[in-house]
Motif scaffolding. Sequence first.
Motif, PDB file in Angstrom:
ATOM      1  N   GLN A   1      -3.671   6.491  19.251  1.00  0.00           N
ATOM      2  CA  GLN A   1      -3.984   6.072  17.890  1.00  0.00           C
ATOM      3  C   GLN A   1      -2.933   6.580  16.901  1.00  0.00           C
ATOM      4  OE1 GLN A   1      -7.854   7.577  16.900  1.00  0.00           O
ATOM      5  NE2 GLN A   1      -7.149   9.647  16.617  1.00  0.00           N
ATOM      6  N   PRO A   2      -2.701   5.821  15.844  1.00  0.00           N
ATOM      7  CA  PRO A   2      -1.762   6.283  14.812  1.00  0.00           C
ATOM      8  C   PRO A   2      -2.319   7.510  14.099  1.00  0.00           C
ATOM      9  CG  PRO A   2      -2.770   4.189  14.176  1.00  0.00           C
ATOM     10  CD  PRO A   2      -3.263   4.523  15.552  1.00  0.00           C
ATOM     11  N   ILE A   3      -1.438   8.362  13.628  1.00  0.00           N
ATOM     12  CA  ILE A   3      -1.849   9.620  12.994  1.00  0.00           C
ATOM     13  C   ILE A   3      -2.713   9.376  11.757  1.00  0.00           C
ATOM     14  CG2 ILE A   3       0.196   9.942  11.567  1.00  0.00           C
ATOM     15  CD1 ILE A   3      -0.458  12.982  13.033  1.00  0.00           C
ATOM     16  N   ILE A   4      -2.448   8.288  11.042  1.00  0.00           N
ATOM     17  CA  ILE A   4      -3.241   8.001   9.837  1.00  0.00           C
ATOM     18  C   ILE A   4      -4.694   7.727  10.197  1.00  0.00           C
ATOM     19  CG2 ILE A   4      -2.741   5.529   9.749  1.00  0.00           C
ATOM     20  CD1 ILE A   4      -3.030   7.878   6.725  1.00  0.00           C
ATOM     21  N   LYS A   5      -4.933   7.201  11.389  1.00  0.00           N
ATOM     22  CA  LYS A   5      -6.308   6.939  11.826  1.00  0.00           C
ATOM     23  C   LYS A   5      -7.069   8.246  11.995  1.00  0.00           C
ATOM     24  CE  LYS A   5      -9.470   4.158  13.532  1.00  0.00           C
ATOM     25  NZ  LYS A   5     -10.192   3.234  12.717  1.00  0.00           N
ATOM     26  N   ARG A   6      -6.384   9.278  12.517  1.00  0.00           N
ATOM     27  CA  ARG A   6      -7.025  10.575  12.726  1.00  0.00           C
ATOM     28  C   ARG A   6      -7.396  11.229  11.397  1.00  0.00           C
ATOM     29  NH1 ARG A   6      -3.634  14.757  16.058  1.00  0.00           N
ATOM     30  NH2 ARG A   6      -3.204  12.808  17.111  1.00  0.00           N
TER      31      ARG A   6
ATOM     32  N   THR B   1      -9.313  11.968   5.099  1.00  0.00           N
ATOM     33  CA  THR B   1      -8.510  12.876   4.282  1.00  0.00           C
ATOM     34  C   THR B   1      -7.590  12.082   3.367  1.00  0.00           C
ATOM     35  OG1 THR B   1      -8.595  14.531   6.043  1.00  0.00           O
ATOM     36  CG2 THR B   1      -6.887  14.811   4.354  1.00  0.00           C
ATOM     37  N   ALA B   2      -6.974  11.031   3.896  1.00  0.00           N
ATOM     38  CA  ALA B   2      -6.096  10.184   3.086  1.00  0.00           C
ATOM     39  C   ALA B   2      -6.893   9.488   1.980  1.00  0.00           C
ATOM     40  CB  ALA B   2      -5.393   9.158   3.970  1.00  0.00           C
ATOM     41  N   THR B   3      -8.095   9.024   2.291  1.00  0.00           N
ATOM     42  CA  THR B   3      -8.940   8.385   1.280  1.00  0.00           C
ATOM     43  C   THR B   3      -9.288   9.369   0.164  1.00  0.00           C
ATOM     44  OG1 THR B   3      -9.872   6.930   2.968  1.00  0.00           O
ATOM     45  CG2 THR B   3     -11.104   7.135   0.913  1.00  0.00           C
ATOM     46  N   ALA B   4      -9.636  10.595   0.532  1.00  0.00           N
ATOM     47  CA  ALA B   4      -9.949  11.619  -0.468  1.00  0.00           C
ATOM     48  C   ALA B   4      -8.722  11.939  -1.321  1.00  0.00           C
ATOM     49  CB  ALA B   4     -10.467  12.879   0.210  1.00  0.00           C
TER      50      ALA B   4
ATOM     51  N   GLY C   1     -16.404   6.403  -6.398  1.00  0.00           N
ATOM     52  CA  GLY C   1     -15.598   5.497  -5.574  1.00  0.00           C
ATOM     53  C   GLY C   1     -14.959   6.203  -4.395  1.00  0.00           C
ATOM     54  N   THR C   2     -14.540   7.434  -4.598  1.00  0.00           N
ATOM     55  CA  THR C   2     -13.951   8.212  -3.508  1.00  0.00           C
ATOM     56  C   THR C   2     -14.995   8.496  -2.430  1.00  0.00           C
ATOM     57  OG1 THR C   2     -12.382   9.239  -5.030  1.00  0.00           O
ATOM     58  CG2 THR C   2     -12.746  10.359  -2.936  1.00  0.00           C
ATOM     59  N   VAL C   3     -16.190   8.862  -2.847  1.00  0.00           N
ATOM     60  CA  VAL C   3     -17.265   9.127  -1.888  1.00  0.00           C
ATOM     61  C   VAL C   3     -17.580   7.863  -1.084  1.00  0.00           C
ATOM     62  CG1 VAL C   3     -19.726   9.683  -1.668  1.00  0.00           C
ATOM     63  CG2 VAL C   3     -18.263  11.035  -3.173  1.00  0.00           C
ATOM     64  N   VAL C   4     -17.698   6.736  -1.759  1.00  0.00           N
ATOM     65  CA  VAL C   4     -17.981   5.468  -1.071  1.00  0.00           C
ATOM     66  C   VAL C   4     -16.825   5.110  -0.127  1.00  0.00           C
ATOM     67  CG1 VAL C   4     -18.300   2.980  -1.420  1.00  0.00           C
ATOM     68  CG2 VAL C   4     -19.529   4.604  -2.869  1.00  0.00           C
ATOM     69  N   GLY C   5     -15.597   5.329  -0.603  1.00  0.00           N
ATOM     70  CA  GLY C   5     -14.435   5.062   0.248  1.00  0.00           C
ATOM     71  C   GLY C   5     -14.443   5.890   1.513  1.00  0.00           C
ATOM     72  N   ILE C   6     -14.782   7.164   1.380  1.00  0.00           N
ATOM     73  CA  ILE C   6     -14.847   8.038   2.555  1.00  0.00           C
ATOM     74  C   ILE C   6     -15.966   7.587   3.494  1.00  0.00           C
ATOM     75  CG2 ILE C   6     -15.404  10.392   3.310  1.00  0.00           C
ATOM     76  CD1 ILE C   6     -13.863  11.351   0.795  1.00  0.00           C
ATOM     77  N   LYS C   7     -17.092   7.217   2.915  1.00  0.00           N
ATOM     78  CA  LYS C   7     -18.230   6.766   3.729  1.00  0.00           C
ATOM     79  C   LYS C   7     -17.866   5.563   4.600  1.00  0.00           C
ATOM     80  CE  LYS C   7     -22.474   5.801   4.990  1.00  0.00           C
ATOM     81  NZ  LYS C   7     -22.866   6.286   6.265  1.00  0.00           N
TER      82      LYS C   7
ATOM     83  N   THR D   1     -14.708   4.497   5.416  1.00  0.00           N
ATOM     84  CA  THR D   1     -13.423   4.575   6.104  1.00  0.00           C
ATOM     85  C   THR D   1     -13.664   5.083   7.519  1.00  0.00           C
ATOM     86  OG1 THR D   1     -12.258   5.083   4.045  1.00  0.00           O
ATOM     87  CG2 THR D   1     -11.139   5.647   6.084  1.00  0.00           C
ATOM     88  N   PRO D   2     -13.373   4.260   8.522  1.00  0.00           N
ATOM     89  CA  PRO D   2     -13.599   4.724   9.893  1.00  0.00           C
ATOM     90  C   PRO D   2     -12.522   5.725  10.308  1.00  0.00           C
ATOM     91  CG  PRO D   2     -12.690   2.509   9.914  1.00  0.00           C
ATOM     92  CD  PRO D   2     -12.893   2.888   8.473  1.00  0.00           C
ATOM     93  N   ASN D   3     -12.964   6.888  10.728  1.00  0.00           N
ATOM     94  CA  ASN D   3     -12.049   7.888  11.245  1.00  0.00           C
ATOM     95  C   ASN D   3     -11.797   7.624  12.717  1.00  0.00           C
ATOM     96  OD1 ASN D   3     -11.011   9.668   9.418  1.00  0.00           O
ATOM     97  ND2 ASN D   3     -12.328  11.372   9.976  1.00  0.00           N
ATOM     98  N   GLY D   4     -10.708   8.110  13.206  1.00  0.00           N
ATOM     99  CA  GLY D   4     -10.408   8.005  14.626  1.00  0.00           C
ATOM    100  C   GLY D   4     -10.959   9.198  15.378  1.00  0.00           C
ATOM    101  N   VAL D   5     -10.526   9.328  16.605  1.00  0.00           N
ATOM    102  CA  VAL D   5     -10.896  10.456  17.452  1.00  0.00           C
ATOM    103  C   VAL D   5     -10.018  11.639  17.068  1.00  0.00           C
ATOM    104  CG1 VAL D   5     -10.955  11.284  19.841  1.00  0.00           C
ATOM    105  CG2 VAL D   5     -11.537   8.910  19.331  1.00  0.00           C
ATOM    106  N   THR D   6     -10.612  12.827  17.014  1.00  0.00           N
ATOM    107  CA  THR D   6      -9.840  14.027  16.709  1.00  0.00           C
ATOM    108  C   THR D   6      -9.882  14.987  17.891  1.00  0.00           C
ATOM    109  OG1 THR D   6     -11.678  15.254  15.747  1.00  0.00           O
ATOM    110  CG2 THR D   6     -10.419  13.828  14.248  1.00  0.00           C
TER     111      THR D   6
END
Length: 95
Positions: free
Chosen positions: A17-22, A26-29, A63-69, A71-76
């Motif tokens: 997976q691309p690093i941005i997915k992981r 955090t990027a959304t916040a 909006g940030t909270v909704v964006g985080i909610k 935004t699908p995160n990848g596997v960490t």
Amino acid sequence: MNPNLITDILRAKLADQPIIKRYANTATAAVGLVVALLWAVVSAGVDVPANITTGVLVLVSFGTVVGIKFTPNGVTGKQIDELEEYARRNVPRGE
């Protein structure tokens, strides 16, 4: 069930997976923080009523909270480590 098989699959997914997915949440916040800071700077330089400034900052935060909610995160790596630890403690081994 082979817990090593599952974690091996997850580690392969993590590597692919691309690093941005992981770090998607955090990027959304961070984007929300930048927007809030830009608004604070702009509103400080322009004669904007305090209640409008506060209202926009609240909307940006919401909006940030909704964006985080949504935004699908990848596997960490931490998730995989926790699954491995759980499997070591709870999955019976065939003997």
